[in-house]
Design an enzyme around this catalytic site. Structure first.
Site, PDB file in Angstrom:
ATOM      1  N   ALA A 114     -28.268  26.134  -3.917  1.00  0.00           N
ATOM      2  CA  ALA A 114     -27.076  26.316  -4.746  1.00  0.00           C
ATOM      3  C   ALA A 114     -25.838  26.704  -3.907  1.00  0.00           C
ATOM      4  CB  ALA A 114     -27.115  27.399  -5.930  1.00  0.00           C
ATOM      5  N   THR A 116     -22.581  24.008  -4.407  1.00  0.00           N
ATOM      6  CA  THR A 116     -21.569  23.553  -5.360  1.00  0.00           C
ATOM      7  C   THR A 116     -21.116  24.079  -6.511  1.00  0.00           C
ATOM      8  OG1 THR A 116     -22.310  21.324  -4.646  1.00  0.00           O
ATOM      9  CG2 THR A 116     -20.594  21.313  -6.351  1.00  0.00           C
ATOM     10  N   GLY A 119     -15.647  24.116  -9.387  1.00  0.00           N
ATOM     11  CA  GLY A 119     -14.239  23.811  -8.830  1.00  0.00           C
ATOM     12  C   GLY A 119     -14.334  22.652  -7.801  1.00  0.00           C
ATOM     13  N   ILE A 147     -26.929  21.564  -9.879  1.00  0.00           N
ATOM     14  CA  ILE A 147     -27.964  22.126  -8.962  1.00  0.00           C
ATOM     15  C   ILE A 147     -29.327  21.475  -9.218  1.00  0.00           C
ATOM     16  CG2 ILE A 147     -29.141  24.516  -8.065  1.00  0.00           C
ATOM     17  CD1 ILE A 147     -25.855  23.832  -7.548  1.00  0.00           C
ATOM     18  N   GLY A 330     -30.085 -11.554 -11.342  1.00  0.00           N
ATOM     19  CA  GLY A 330     -29.450 -11.743 -12.633  1.00  0.00           C
ATOM     20  C   GLY A 330     -30.170 -11.129 -13.728  1.00  0.00           C
ATOM     21  N   GLU A 352     -24.560  16.092  -0.670  1.00  0.00           N
ATOM     22  CA  GLU A 352     -24.828  16.587   0.565  1.00  0.00           C
ATOM     23  C   GLU A 352     -23.659  15.858   1.705  1.00  0.00           C
ATOM     24  OE1 GLU A 352     -28.467  16.443  -0.633  1.00  0.00           O
ATOM     25  OE2 GLU A 352     -29.209  17.046   1.444  1.00  0.00           O
ATOM     26  N   GLY A 353     -22.440  15.723   1.037  1.00  0.00           N
ATOM     27  CA  GLY A 353     -21.311  15.088   1.720  1.00  0.00           C
ATOM     28  C   GLY A 353     -20.957  13.683   1.340  1.00  0.00           C
ATOM     29  N   SER A 355     -19.021  10.132   0.855  1.00  0.00           N
ATOM     30  CA  SER A 355     -18.762   9.120   2.052  1.00  0.00           C
ATOM     31  C   SER A 355     -17.482   9.689   2.651  1.00  0.00           C
ATOM     32  CB  SER A 355     -18.793   7.629   1.677  1.00  0.00           C
ATOM     33  OG  SER A 355     -19.928   7.412   1.061  1.00  0.00           O
TER      34      SER A 355
HETATM   35  C1  LIG Z   1     -27.291  14.846  -9.230  1.00  0.00           C
HETATM   36  C2  LIG Z   1     -26.699  15.557  -8.230  1.00  0.00           C
HETATM   37  C3  LIG Z   1     -27.342  16.553  -7.683  1.00  0.00           C
HETATM   38  C4  LIG Z   1     -26.840  17.514  -6.944  1.00  0.00           C
HETATM   39  N1  LIG Z   1     -27.497  18.698  -6.330  1.00  0.00           N
HETATM   40  C5  LIG Z   1     -26.979  19.702  -5.898  1.00  0.00           C
HETATM   41  C6  LIG Z   1     -27.494  20.715  -5.639  1.00  0.00           C
HETATM   42  O1  LIG Z   1     -28.969  20.831  -5.510  1.00  0.00           O
HETATM   43  N2  LIG Z   1     -27.026  21.902  -4.711  1.00  0.00           N
HETATM   44  C7  LIG Z   1     -25.754  21.876  -4.426  1.00  0.00           C
HETATM   45  O2  LIG Z   1     -25.062  22.711  -4.046  1.00  0.00           O
HETATM   46  N3  LIG Z   1     -24.958  20.839  -4.864  1.00  0.00           N
HETATM   47  C8  LIG Z   1     -25.519  19.403  -5.626  1.00  0.00           C
HETATM   48  N4  LIG Z   1     -24.742  18.553  -6.049  1.00  0.00           N
HETATM   49  C9  LIG Z   1     -23.435  18.527  -5.821  1.00  0.00           C
HETATM   50  C10 LIG Z   1     -22.931  17.594  -4.770  1.00  0.00           C
HETATM   51  O3  LIG Z   1     -23.336  18.122  -3.649  1.00  0.00           O
HETATM   52  C11 LIG Z   1     -21.362  17.525  -5.175  1.00  0.00           C
HETATM   53  O4  LIG Z   1     -21.380  16.529  -5.956  1.00  0.00           O
HETATM   54  C12 LIG Z   1     -20.772  16.758  -3.741  1.00  0.00           C
HETATM   55  O5  LIG Z   1     -20.672  17.968  -2.761  1.00  0.00           O
HETATM   56  C13 LIG Z   1     -19.119  16.514  -4.060  1.00  0.00           C
HETATM   57  O6  LIG Z   1     -18.664  17.634  -4.852  1.00  0.00           O
HETATM   58  P1  LIG Z   1     -17.753  17.379  -6.184  1.00  0.00           P
HETATM   59  O7  LIG Z   1     -18.694  16.345  -6.961  1.00  0.00           O
HETATM   60  O8  LIG Z   1     -17.369  18.539  -6.814  1.00  0.00           O
HETATM   61  O9  LIG Z   1     -16.651  16.282  -5.978  1.00  0.00           O
HETATM   62  P2  LIG Z   1     -15.110  16.863  -5.058  1.00  0.00           P
HETATM   63  O10 LIG Z   1     -15.534  17.742  -3.919  1.00  0.00           O
HETATM   64  O11 LIG Z   1     -14.349  17.493  -6.504  1.00  0.00           O
HETATM   65  O12 LIG Z   1     -14.545  15.476  -4.521  1.00  0.00           O
HETATM   66  C14 LIG Z   1     -14.221  14.561  -5.570  1.00  0.00           C
HETATM   67  C15 LIG Z   1     -13.640  13.184  -4.581  1.00  0.00           C
HETATM   68  O13 LIG Z   1     -12.588  13.848  -3.901  1.00  0.00           O
HETATM   69  C16 LIG Z   1     -13.056  13.271  -2.434  1.00  0.00           C
HETATM   70  N5  LIG Z   1     -12.688  14.269  -1.653  1.00  0.00           N
HETATM   71  C17 LIG Z   1     -12.873  15.682  -1.689  1.00  0.00           C
HETATM   72  N6  LIG Z   1     -12.206  16.211  -0.639  1.00  0.00           N
HETATM   73  C18 LIG Z   1     -11.600  15.190   0.236  1.00  0.00           C
HETATM   74  C19 LIG Z   1     -11.105  15.159   1.570  1.00  0.00           C
HETATM   75  N7  LIG Z   1     -10.633  16.501   2.144  1.00  0.00           N
HETATM   76  N8  LIG Z   1     -10.566  14.009   1.907  1.00  0.00           N
HETATM   77  C20 LIG Z   1     -10.526  12.775   1.155  1.00  0.00           C
HETATM   78  N9  LIG Z   1     -11.394  12.740   0.032  1.00  0.00           N
HETATM   79  C21 LIG Z   1     -11.924  13.823  -0.498  1.00  0.00           C
HETATM   80  C22 LIG Z   1     -14.650  13.084  -2.669  1.00  0.00           C
HETATM   81  O14 LIG Z   1     -15.139  12.255  -1.439  1.00  0.00           O
HETATM   82  C23 LIG Z   1     -14.847  12.580  -4.022  1.00  0.00           C
HETATM   83  O15 LIG Z   1     -14.811  11.139  -4.026  1.00  0.00           O
HETATM   84  C24 LIG Z   1     -25.405  17.606  -6.768  1.00  0.00           C
HETATM   85  C25 LIG Z   1     -24.549  16.660  -7.358  1.00  0.00           C
HETATM   86  C26 LIG Z   1     -25.074  15.645  -8.234  1.00  0.00           C
HETATM   87  C27 LIG Z   1     -24.455  14.420  -9.068  1.00  0.00           C
END
Ligand SMILES: Cc1cc2nc3c(=O)[nH]c(=O)nc-3n(C[C@H](O)[C@H](O)[C@H](O)COP(=O)(O)OP(=O)(O)OC[C@H]3O[C@@H](n4cnc5c(N)ncnc54)[C@H](O)[C@@H]3O)c2cc1C
Length: 374
Positions: A114, A116, A119, A147, A330, A352-353, A355
């Protein structure tokens, strides 16, 4: 330089493929996807078969690829009960390994990671969940978002802030804890309606004055950010394996359709041939990058640039290949199992990061390397 897997890994790959083809039937995959329900029976079966062996990362990587090749929702579900285990393996003490990890390995418990928060997930250093020391406990308050295993795990490796953030060095002052879901003040809400990997369980976690015994602090206080970044460097190779599995599976199913169901002559169409060739080439390139990243990592010489290249490129290949598969098949693809590949692929570009984050890591490392070579 040898591009071949060992005979032992080849035999293991074959065994995993046979397991996935027998157990991840179209019927099971569709039902779990539709109901958004976790396949606990498959988790147990895969353990009994010896498919998951976290002490052997090469096997883990091969297993993830082969399972996701048949179905990513089910494949990730059976490999994710251990999510975050490396943090305890590398930085935890013997009693934490015995009390928590051995139970996961025996299939008695499930865990999660955990990090994320609501915010945002990309800026890990901006985490706000607080852990305040009080006697021989830490009191945790805050929330975690998206999570995996959030509602079904017995415990989580959780990142929390143990001292006030210095705006110039936000990543300092963070620590990792083992937080059990049965601790008082812990609650979770299942998140439903995901685009893909719908058999996996995703939840929001709420921490309301959760008392965590001090022996559940992992490693040293203040080193949490470093532990989590080390973990991501490992887990990104496994996400690359998920993505290559999806891309390869999309190609397999496209070829199967073209051979058995498409109007005759479709395979000889030049556009179809060019597209198939692009799909196969990108998959092979992504797999080679993954092997290179894994080879560095599993010999304890991690190379974050190559790892980010592998994770970023493989996940974009999964999206590319599954989209091309839809184009080439299709209505057959839209109404059959292939549409799930198309939905499942997208998450690989996010977790996990994202693209964008992988590209920033690569660019920063290039800058560093060019500074040091000047
Ligand atoms: C199905 C699912 C399972 C998950 N499981 C887990 C888990 O088990 N544990 C956990 O901790 N998290 C988990 N996550 C969270 C996941 O790791 C995050 O969604 C991911 O890290 C991106 O964070 P965010 O969605 O808050 O997007 P944000 O960080 O808000 O980013 C939004 C957009 O802005 C872009 N962006 C952000 N910062 C920058 C920058 N500096 N420069 C350019 N572009 C940027 C991003 O690439 C993205 O396109 C899960 C997510 C999903 C959808």
């Amino acid at each position: 330089m040898d591009f071949e897997l060992s005979d032992e890994l080849k035999d293991f790959r074959k065994m995993v493929r046979e397991f996935a083809l027998a157990e991840f039937t179209s019927e099971v995959a569709r039902k779990r996807d539709f109901e958004e329900s976790y396949p606990d029976d498959l988790r147990i079966k895969s353990l009994q078969k010896g498919i998951i062996d976290f002490a052997n990362p090469w096997k883990t990587m091969v297993a993830i690829e082969e399972l996701c090749r048949v179905d990513a929702g089910l494949g990730i579900s059976v490999t994710v009960p251990y999510f975050g285990a490396e943090v305890i393996m590398l930085f935890g003490n013997d009693s934490q390994k015995e009390k928590y990890l051995s139970e996961v390995n025996r299939g008695k418990k499930m865990m999660g990671l955990a990090v994320t928060e609501p915010g945002g997930g990309s800026d890990v250093a901006a985490n706000k969940t607080e852990a305040v020391k009080s006697g021989n406990k830490y009191i945790l308050n805050g929330s975690k978002m998206f999570i995996t295993n959030g509602q079904i795990a017995d415990f989580f490796v959780m990142l929390a802030r143990t001292s006030k953030a210095d705006p110039a060095k936000k990543h300092r002052g963070m620590s990792t804890f083992i937080v059990e879901s049965k601790f008082k003040g812990f609650s979770s809400n299942k998140l439903e309606g995901k685009l893909g990997v719908r058999a996996t369980n995703t939840a929001e976690l709420i921490l309301n004055n959760v008392e965590v015994p001090e022996e559940n602090l992992i490693g040293e206080e203040g080193k949490g950010f470093y532990y989590i970044m080390t973990f991501f460097n490992i887990s990104r190779v496994f996400v690359a394996a998920q993505a290559i599995g999806v891309a390869q599976g999309a190609l397999d199913r496209t070829l199967e359709y073209l051979k058995n169901n498409a109007p005759s002559g479709e395979m000889q169409n030049e556009y179809v041939q060019f597209t198939l060739s692009d799909m196969a080439t990108r998959i092979e390139a992504a797999r080679l990058l993954m092997y290179k990243a894994a080879s560095y990592l599993f010999q304890f010489k991690p190379n974050p640039t190559i790892t980010s290249m592998a994770k970023g490129y493989a996940s974009e290949t999964a999206v590319f290949a599954s989209e091309k598969a839809m184009e080439l098949t299709g209505l057959y693809g839209l109404s059959g199992d292939l549409e799930r590949y198309f939905r499942d692929a997208k998450i690989m570009e996010i977790w996990e990061g994202t693209s964008e984050v992988e590209k920033l890591i690569i660019a920063r490392m290039l800058e560093k390397e060019s500074d040091s070579s000047e």
